[in-house]
Design an enzyme around this catalytic site. Structure first.
Site, PDB file in Angstrom:
ATOM      1  N   CYS A  42      50.357   5.013 -18.631  1.00  0.00           N
ATOM      2  CA  CYS A  42      49.883   4.766 -17.271  1.00  0.00           C
ATOM      3  C   CYS A  42      48.488   4.137 -17.336  1.00  0.00           C
ATOM      4  CB  CYS A  42      49.839   6.068 -16.474  1.00  0.00           C
ATOM      5  SG  CYS A  42      49.360   5.821 -14.739  1.00  0.00           S
ATOM      6  N   ASP A  44      46.121   4.899 -15.566  1.00  0.00           N
ATOM      7  CA  ASP A  44      45.133   5.938 -15.225  1.00  0.00           C
ATOM      8  C   ASP A  44      44.014   6.001 -16.269  1.00  0.00           C
ATOM      9  OD1 ASP A  44      43.887   8.629 -14.998  1.00  0.00           O
ATOM     10  OD2 ASP A  44      45.415   8.924 -13.468  1.00  0.00           O
ATOM     11  N   ARG A  46      42.094   8.191 -17.160  1.00  0.00           N
ATOM     12  CA  ARG A  46      41.920   9.452 -17.900  1.00  0.00           C
ATOM     13  C   ARG A  46      42.867   9.587 -19.085  1.00  0.00           C
ATOM     14  NH1 ARG A  46      42.928  12.931 -12.610  1.00  0.00           N
ATOM     15  NH2 ARG A  46      44.516  11.293 -12.524  1.00  0.00           N
ATOM     16  N   HIS A  98      51.848  11.200 -17.459  1.00  0.00           N
ATOM     17  CA  HIS A  98      50.862  12.285 -17.368  1.00  0.00           C
ATOM     18  C   HIS A  98      51.056  13.049 -16.066  1.00  0.00           C
ATOM     19  CE1 HIS A  98      48.143  10.337 -14.370  1.00  0.00           C
ATOM     20  NE2 HIS A  98      48.756   9.257 -14.819  1.00  0.00           N
ATOM     21  N   CYS A 101      50.281  12.311 -11.884  1.00  0.00           N
ATOM     22  CA  CYS A 101      50.213  10.840 -11.810  1.00  0.00           C
ATOM     23  C   CYS A 101      50.195  10.359 -10.352  1.00  0.00           C
ATOM     24  CB  CYS A 101      51.401  10.232 -12.549  1.00  0.00           C
ATOM     25  SG  CYS A 101      51.379   8.431 -12.585  1.00  0.00           S
TER      26      CYS A 101
HETATM   27 CO    CO Z   1      49.410   7.747 -13.593  1.00  0.00          CO
END
Ligand code: CO
Length: 213
Positions: A42, A44, A46, A98, A101
């Site tokens: 992803c 993302d 993090r 994750h 999400c």
């Molecule tokens: Co995500």
């Protein structure tokens, strides 16, 4: 100093620290990349592939998008996949989702996000297949996390449906495809599914072996 000037300065500090601890570091990097792993994760911020696996530049070939999707009309993903499998000859592909999400969460709601709707539609389709299982969960965060896991498994199977992976399986018995989920709460990766050349893919998705060779 503004934020963008700061990261440029941090880059200089990083490069000189690297050189200080390993004078040949950049010379080696210039020569080649030889990653064993291809990571589809992803976007993302993090969940950075190298950071969470404690690996160095050169060890993981990476493709990231919203909610780690494998969409069979996505030229970007397919190009990266083909290069990873046929040129870099990676041994393992990792699809890493994750918990929590945002993309998966958005797909479970009915809010319209414009262009992003077209991307999230793929996750709604995963929900539709597993609707009863997900609706049986009363807690909303847990519903999202269940769909996160089911979405990872679906994307692993989407990889198996590509002619790129099927050709590599016939000719080279690699790569193995792993579906993982990362927990932002504790930093731990969990193994959900592993699929390799012995996997019995639904026959409708299997291409004629002679056509693939
Ligand atoms: Co995500």
């Amino acid at each position: 100093m503004n934020a963008i000037e700061k990261i440029m300065l941090e880059n200089k500090a990083w490069a000189s620290a690297k050189l200080h601890s390993d004078p040949q570091y950049f010379e080696r990097q210039v020569r080649e990349q030889n990653p064993n792993f291809f990571w589809i994760g992803c976007s993302d911020s993090r969940v950075p592939a190298n950071e969470v696996t404690n690996t160095e530049p050169g060890e993981i070939f990476v493709h990231r998008n919203v909610a780690n999707l494998v969409v069979n009309t996505d030229l970007n993903m397919l190009s990266v996949l083909q290069y990873a499998v046929e040129v870099l000859k990676v041994k393992d592909i990792i699809v890493c989702g994750h918990y929590g999400c945002g993309g998966v969460k958005a797909a479970l709601h009915n809010q319209s996000f414009g262009m992003l709707n077209k991307w999230l539609r793929n996750i709604k389709d995963v929900y539709r297949i597993h609707r009863d299982e997900i609706n049986a969960i009363s807690n909303e965060d847990k519903r999202v996390d269940a769909l996160v896991e089911l979405n990872v498994k679906e994307q692993v199977l989407n990889l198996a449906k590509t002619s790129i992976v099927q050709r590599a399986w016939i000719n080279n018995q690699r790569p193995a495809i792993h579906g993982w989920v990362y927990d932002i709460k504790d930093g731990i990766l969990r193994d959900l599914i592993r699929v390799d050349h012995t996997y019995q893919l639904d026959p409708i998705y299997r291409y004629d072996e002679n056509e693939l060779r």
